[in-house]
Design a protein around this motif. Structure first.
Motif, PDB file in Angstrom:
ATOM      1  N   HIS A  11     -53.349 -22.447  24.817  1.00 47.67           N
ATOM      2  CA  HIS A  11     -53.835 -21.713  23.649  1.00 47.67           C
ATOM      3  C   HIS A  11     -55.194 -22.287  23.276  1.00 47.67           C
ATOM      4  N   VAL A  12     -56.137 -21.415  22.940  1.00 53.74           N
ATOM      5  CA  VAL A  12     -57.478 -21.851  22.542  1.00 53.74           C
ATOM      6  C   VAL A  12     -57.730 -21.355  21.128  1.00 53.74           C
ATOM      7  N   LEU A  13     -57.823 -22.308  20.183  1.00 59.39           N
ATOM      8  CA  LEU A  13     -57.882 -21.966  18.764  1.00 59.39           C
ATOM      9  C   LEU A  13     -59.083 -22.644  18.102  1.00 59.39           C
ATOM     10  N   PRO A  14     -60.259 -22.029  18.155  1.00 60.69           N
ATOM     11  CA  PRO A  14     -61.378 -22.576  17.378  1.00 60.69           C
ATOM     12  C   PRO A  14     -61.021 -22.538  15.897  1.00 60.69           C
ATOM     13  N   GLY A  15     -61.395 -23.568  15.197  1.00 59.85           N
ATOM     14  CA  GLY A  15     -61.073 -23.600  13.779  1.00 59.85           C
ATOM     15  C   GLY A  15     -61.741 -24.761  13.083  1.00 59.85           C
ATOM     16  N   ALA A  16     -61.592 -24.810  11.796  1.00 58.64           N
ATOM     17  CA  ALA A  16     -62.196 -25.867  10.983  1.00 58.64           C
ATOM     18  C   ALA A  16     -61.370 -27.148  11.090  1.00 58.64           C
ATOM     19  N   ALA A  17     -61.854 -28.181  10.405  1.00 55.46           N
ATOM     20  CA  ALA A  17     -61.206 -29.487  10.477  1.00 55.46           C
ATOM     21  C   ALA A  17     -59.768 -29.446   9.984  1.00 55.46           C
ATOM     22  N   ASP A  18     -59.476 -28.598   8.988  1.00 49.81           N
ATOM     23  CA  ASP A  18     -58.114 -28.550   8.472  1.00 49.81           C
ATOM     24  C   ASP A  18     -57.137 -28.048   9.520  1.00 49.81           C
ATOM     25  N   VAL A  19     -57.602 -27.176  10.407  1.00 46.86           N
ATOM     26  CA  VAL A  19     -56.748 -26.692  11.491  1.00 46.86           C
ATOM     27  C   VAL A  19     -56.452 -27.828  12.460  1.00 46.86           C
ATOM     28  N   GLY A  20     -57.467 -28.652  12.758  1.00 52.65           N
ATOM     29  CA  GLY A  20     -57.262 -29.783  13.646  1.00 52.65           C
ATOM     30  C   GLY A  20     -56.267 -30.780  13.094  1.00 52.65           C
ATOM     31  N   LEU A  21     -56.380 -31.100  11.812  1.00 53.81           N
ATOM     32  CA  LEU A  21     -55.452 -32.058  11.198  1.00 53.81           C
ATOM     33  C   LEU A  21     -54.036 -31.490  11.125  1.00 53.81           C
ATOM     34  N   ALA A  22     -53.929 -30.192  10.831  1.00 49.68           N
ATOM     35  CA  ALA A  22     -52.607 -29.558  10.803  1.00 49.68           C
ATOM     36  C   ALA A  22     -51.991 -29.540  12.194  1.00 49.68           C
ATOM     37  N   LEU A  23     -52.811 -29.384  13.219  1.00 51.30           N
ATOM     38  CA  LEU A  23     -52.336 -29.404  14.592  1.00 51.30           C
ATOM     39  C   LEU A  23     -51.706 -30.756  14.931  1.00 51.30           C
ATOM     40  N   VAL A  24     -52.395 -31.828  14.600  1.00 51.92           N
ATOM     41  CA  VAL A  24     -51.890 -33.173  14.892  1.00 51.92           C
ATOM     42  C   VAL A  24     -50.613 -33.455  14.113  1.00 51.92           C
ATOM     43  N   ASP A  25     -50.492 -32.873  12.943  1.00 53.27           N
ATOM     44  CA  ASP A  25     -49.359 -33.156  12.049  1.00 53.27           C
ATOM     45  C   ASP A  25     -48.137 -32.292  12.335  1.00 53.27           C
ATOM     46  N   HIS A  26     -48.254 -31.333  13.257  1.00 54.09           N
ATOM     47  CA  HIS A  26     -47.142 -30.411  13.491  1.00 54.09           C
ATOM     48  C   HIS A  26     -46.063 -31.080  14.341  1.00 54.09           C
ATOM     49  N   PRO A  27     -44.795 -30.891  14.005  1.00 52.89           N
ATOM     50  CA  PRO A  27     -43.717 -31.570  14.746  1.00 52.89           C
ATOM     51  C   PRO A  27     -43.601 -31.160  16.211  1.00 52.89           C
ATOM     52  N   ALA A  28     -44.157 -30.026  16.588  1.00 53.31           N
ATOM     53  CA  ALA A  28     -44.078 -29.603  17.993  1.00 53.31           C
ATOM     54  C   ALA A  28     -45.013 -30.409  18.882  1.00 53.31           C
ATOM     55  N   VAL A  29     -46.046 -31.001  18.311  1.00 52.98           N
ATOM     56  CA  VAL A  29     -47.050 -31.735  19.097  1.00 52.98           C
ATOM     57  C   VAL A  29     -46.550 -33.144  19.366  1.00 52.98           C
ATOM     58  N   ARG A  30     -46.561 -33.540  20.648  1.00 54.22           N
ATOM     59  CA  ARG A  30     -46.068 -34.859  21.023  1.00 54.22           C
ATOM     60  C   ARG A  30     -47.163 -35.766  21.575  1.00 54.22           C
ATOM     61  N   ALA A  31     -48.366 -35.257  21.727  1.00 54.27           N
ATOM     62  CA  ALA A  31     -49.495 -36.073  22.160  1.00 54.27           C
ATOM     63  C   ALA A  31     -50.770 -35.422  21.659  1.00 54.27           C
ATOM     64  N   VAL A  32     -51.746 -36.252  21.325  1.00 53.34           N
ATOM     65  CA  VAL A  32     -53.044 -35.743  20.891  1.00 53.34           C
ATOM     66  C   VAL A  32     -54.143 -36.455  21.654  1.00 53.34           C
ATOM     67  N   SER A  33     -55.095 -35.670  22.142  1.00 56.52           N
ATOM     68  CA  SER A  33     -56.303 -36.189  22.768  1.00 56.52           C
ATOM     69  C   SER A  33     -57.484 -35.727  21.921  1.00 56.52           C
ATOM     70  N   PHE A  34     -58.153 -36.698  21.313  1.00 55.71           N
ATOM     71  CA  PHE A  34     -59.262 -36.382  20.395  1.00 55.71           C
ATOM     72  C   PHE A  34     -60.530 -37.066  20.879  1.00 55.71           C
ATOM     73  N   THR A  35     -61.610 -36.312  20.947  1.00 53.03           N
ATOM     74  CA  THR A  35     -62.930 -36.863  21.213  1.00 53.03           C
ATOM     75  C   THR A  35     -63.848 -36.451  20.079  1.00 53.03           C
ATOM     76  N   GLY A  36     -64.486 -37.431  19.442  1.00 51.92           N
ATOM     77  CA  GLY A  36     -65.363 -37.115  18.322  1.00 51.92           C
ATOM     78  C   GLY A  36     -65.799 -38.375  17.618  1.00 51.92           C
ATOM     79  N   SER A  37     -66.185 -38.231  16.374  1.00 56.11           N
ATOM     80  CA  SER A  37     -66.700 -39.362  15.618  1.00 56.11           C
ATOM     81  C   SER A  37     -65.598 -40.358  15.281  1.00 56.11           C
ATOM     82  N   THR A  38     -66.002 -41.587  15.025  1.00 59.43           N
ATOM     83  CA  THR A  38     -65.038 -42.620  14.656  1.00 59.43           C
ATOM     84  C   THR A  38     -64.358 -42.284  13.339  1.00 59.43           C
ATOM     85  N   ALA A  39     -65.103 -41.744  12.384  1.00 58.89           N
ATOM     86  CA  ALA A  39     -64.514 -41.396  11.082  1.00 58.89           C
ATOM     87  C   ALA A  39     -63.434 -40.335  11.244  1.00 58.89           C
ATOM     88  N   ALA A  40     -63.730 -39.273  11.991  1.00 60.03           N
ATOM     89  CA  ALA A  40     -62.729 -38.223  12.208  1.00 60.03           C
ATOM     90  C   ALA A  40     -61.565 -38.755  13.037  1.00 60.03           C
TER      91      ALA A  40
END
Length: 489
Positions: A208-237
């Motif tokens: 699935h390809v879902l462009p979206g704002a930062a809130d979508v990214g954080l909600a993605l990581v927080d969803h119980p269906a997700v079991r791994a996250v690969s993030f590339t970006g700033s240290t703060a984010a």
């Protein structure tokens, strides 16, 4: 017969991809060309409801995909690699116009995408586990299983390469993937991946390809269906992502910022050292986490190095890479440009000497050399993420090691010297995820582990069979007895 293009023949405009193309509940987002400000297209902007639906579909589709014969998953990866090569010019065109990449940088990304898929095609046939010696009368073994649904959040600077390096191995190992590209580069970093894997025969619902704002990214990581996250970006984010992931006890792979040192020892070939310094600093306008930001030069060659670097830097061409052959293209947007310029002007006020550059027209920033840099100079202390070389001097190897190590980051290191043994010994004293003797700091290969230490991320989590298998599978212990033992309490 395969399509002759991957974008013109598909209904992606204004839509998101969930195995098919449809309108997003979050609306649409305009894709702009940094060099001209022109509108290149419209992509769907995923909302939270879109995300929820995709995660449910991905969880169901992943089970079937993981159960498919390993040869089927390998074949999809090989076909994807072939398709990146077949459609290279089209994808390069989008990287140039949407991401401001030069032709050389766009070619690097597309070749890298093909290499990542070909490398990933070997993963499904890797051994799934091992037999373990045991003192008991049973067979004891381990088995590798897909984690399930993997969230991939990719940035704007190398939108294709930094997405595919996680998407391809995660899919190859039997996972489903939700990819959230940066909205500024949602076509080259998102739509193209959806189209390539669609054409390669990936079953619907697995990607699935879902462009979206930062809130979508954080909600993605927080969803119980997700079991791994690969993030590339700033240290703060990355910290925000890591905090959510840590609370949920899921696999977390963070590749974050860098403020990398290029050390030039007194015996280095000066002509080649200057060339390496320019490549490491100005590639893609310095918008690279591996960029050679801090140039540490031995005092005996410092003045000559600075002069040669400044003279050659002043000759570099800056312009629209879509219409002319230039060395540097545009900065991604005015916010990033203003950040770069503020660091340059603050550095001059703090005592650095501006030798060349330090000016801009629109989003075209002149490559910049700041002499007399060192601790206390903002462009030396911070990750600039722009075309700025902060040059400092050192007198001893101890001082070089101290200066290079004196950073909250630990991503990449370059050491230039005619004595390889000295270079290797010096590298051992400087903690970074990657180190390159007699090369600049921007290097990456699909079969090599990549990652950073400290504020640069969670070590080597990208690249190579071992790192990818660790990243996107779980280890299960299994024992088998011929019959149930007669237990007596």
């Amino acid at each position: 017969m395969l399509n002759t293009t991957i974008l013109d023949d598909a209904p992606w405009q204004g839509r998101i991809f969930t195995g098919s193309w449809h309108e997003a509940r979050g609306g649409v987002s305009t894709v702009l060309e940094p060099a001209t400000g022109a509108t290149l297209g419209i992509v769907g902007a995923a909302g939270i409801e879109d995300l929820t639906d995709s995660l449910e579909q991905a969880r169901d589709a992943q089970r079937t995909w993981a159960a498919a014969p390993y040869s089927e998953r390998a074949a999809v990866m090989r076909r994807a690699g072939d398709l990146w090569q077949r459609h290279s010019r089209e994808v390069e065109h989008w990287l140039i116009r949407e991401a401001g990449a030069t032709r050389a940088k766009a070619t690097y990304e597309v070749r890298g995408a093909a290499a990542e898929c070909f490398e990933a095609s070997s993963l499904p046939s890797h051994p799934l586990g091992e037999v373990i010696p045991s003192e008991r009368a049973w067979m004891s073994m381990t088995r590798r299983l897909p984690v399930g649904v993997v969230a991939v959040i990719a940035p704007f600077n190398a939108p294709l390469k930094l997405a595919i390096r996680s998407v391809a191995p995660a899919l190859a190992l039997g996972n489903a993937v939700i990819l959230k590209p940066d909205p500024r580069t949602a076509v080259s970093g998102g739509v193209t991946l959806a189209r390539i894997f669609e054409e390669a025969g990936l079953p619907a619902g697995v990607l699935h390809v879902l462009p979206g704002a930062a809130d979508v990214g954080l909600a993605l990581v927080d969803h119980p269906a997700v079991r791994a996250v690969s993030f590339t970006g700033s240290t703060a984010a990355g910290r925000a992502v890591g905090q959510i992931a840590a609370r949920r006890f899921i696999h977390t792979h963070l590749e974050l910022g860098g403020n990398n040192a290029l050390i030039v020892l007194e015996d280095a070939d000066l002509d080649r050292a200057v060339g390496a310094a320019m490549q490491g600093t100005f590639f893609h306008q310095g918008q690279v986490c591996m960029a050679s930001s801090r140039h540490l030069v031995h005092e005996s060659i410092y003045e000559e190095f600075v002069q040669r670097l400044a003279d050659q830097t002043a000759q570099l061409t800056v312009g629209d890479p879509a219409v002319e052959d230039v060395a540097l293209g545009p900065i991604i947007d005015d916010r990033q440009r203003d950040k770069i310029h503020a660091l340059v002007t603050d550095s001059v006020q703090a005592g650095a000497k501006l030798i060349t550059g330090g000016s801009y027209e629109g989003l075209f920033y002149r490559p910049t050399v700041l002499a007399d840099s060192g601790p206390g100079i903002p462009a030396y202390d911070s990750e600039v993420f722009g075309p700025v070389a902060a040059v400092a001097r050192f007198s001893t190897l101890d001082e070089a090691a101290h200066l290079a190590s004196d950073s909250e980051y630990g991503l990449s290191l370059g050491i230039l010297t005619s004595d390889v043994t000295t270079g290797l010994a010096l590298a051992e004293r400087i903690p970074t995820g990657t180190a390159h003797i007699n090369d600049q700091t921007i290097n990456d290969e699909a079969n090599a582990p990549f990652g950073g230490m400290f504020d640069s991320g969670t070590a080597t989590r990208f690249g190579g069979a071992h790192a990818n298998i660790e990243a996107y599978t779980e280890t299960r212990w299994i024992t088998v007895r011929q019959e149930t033992p007669a237990y007596a309490m």
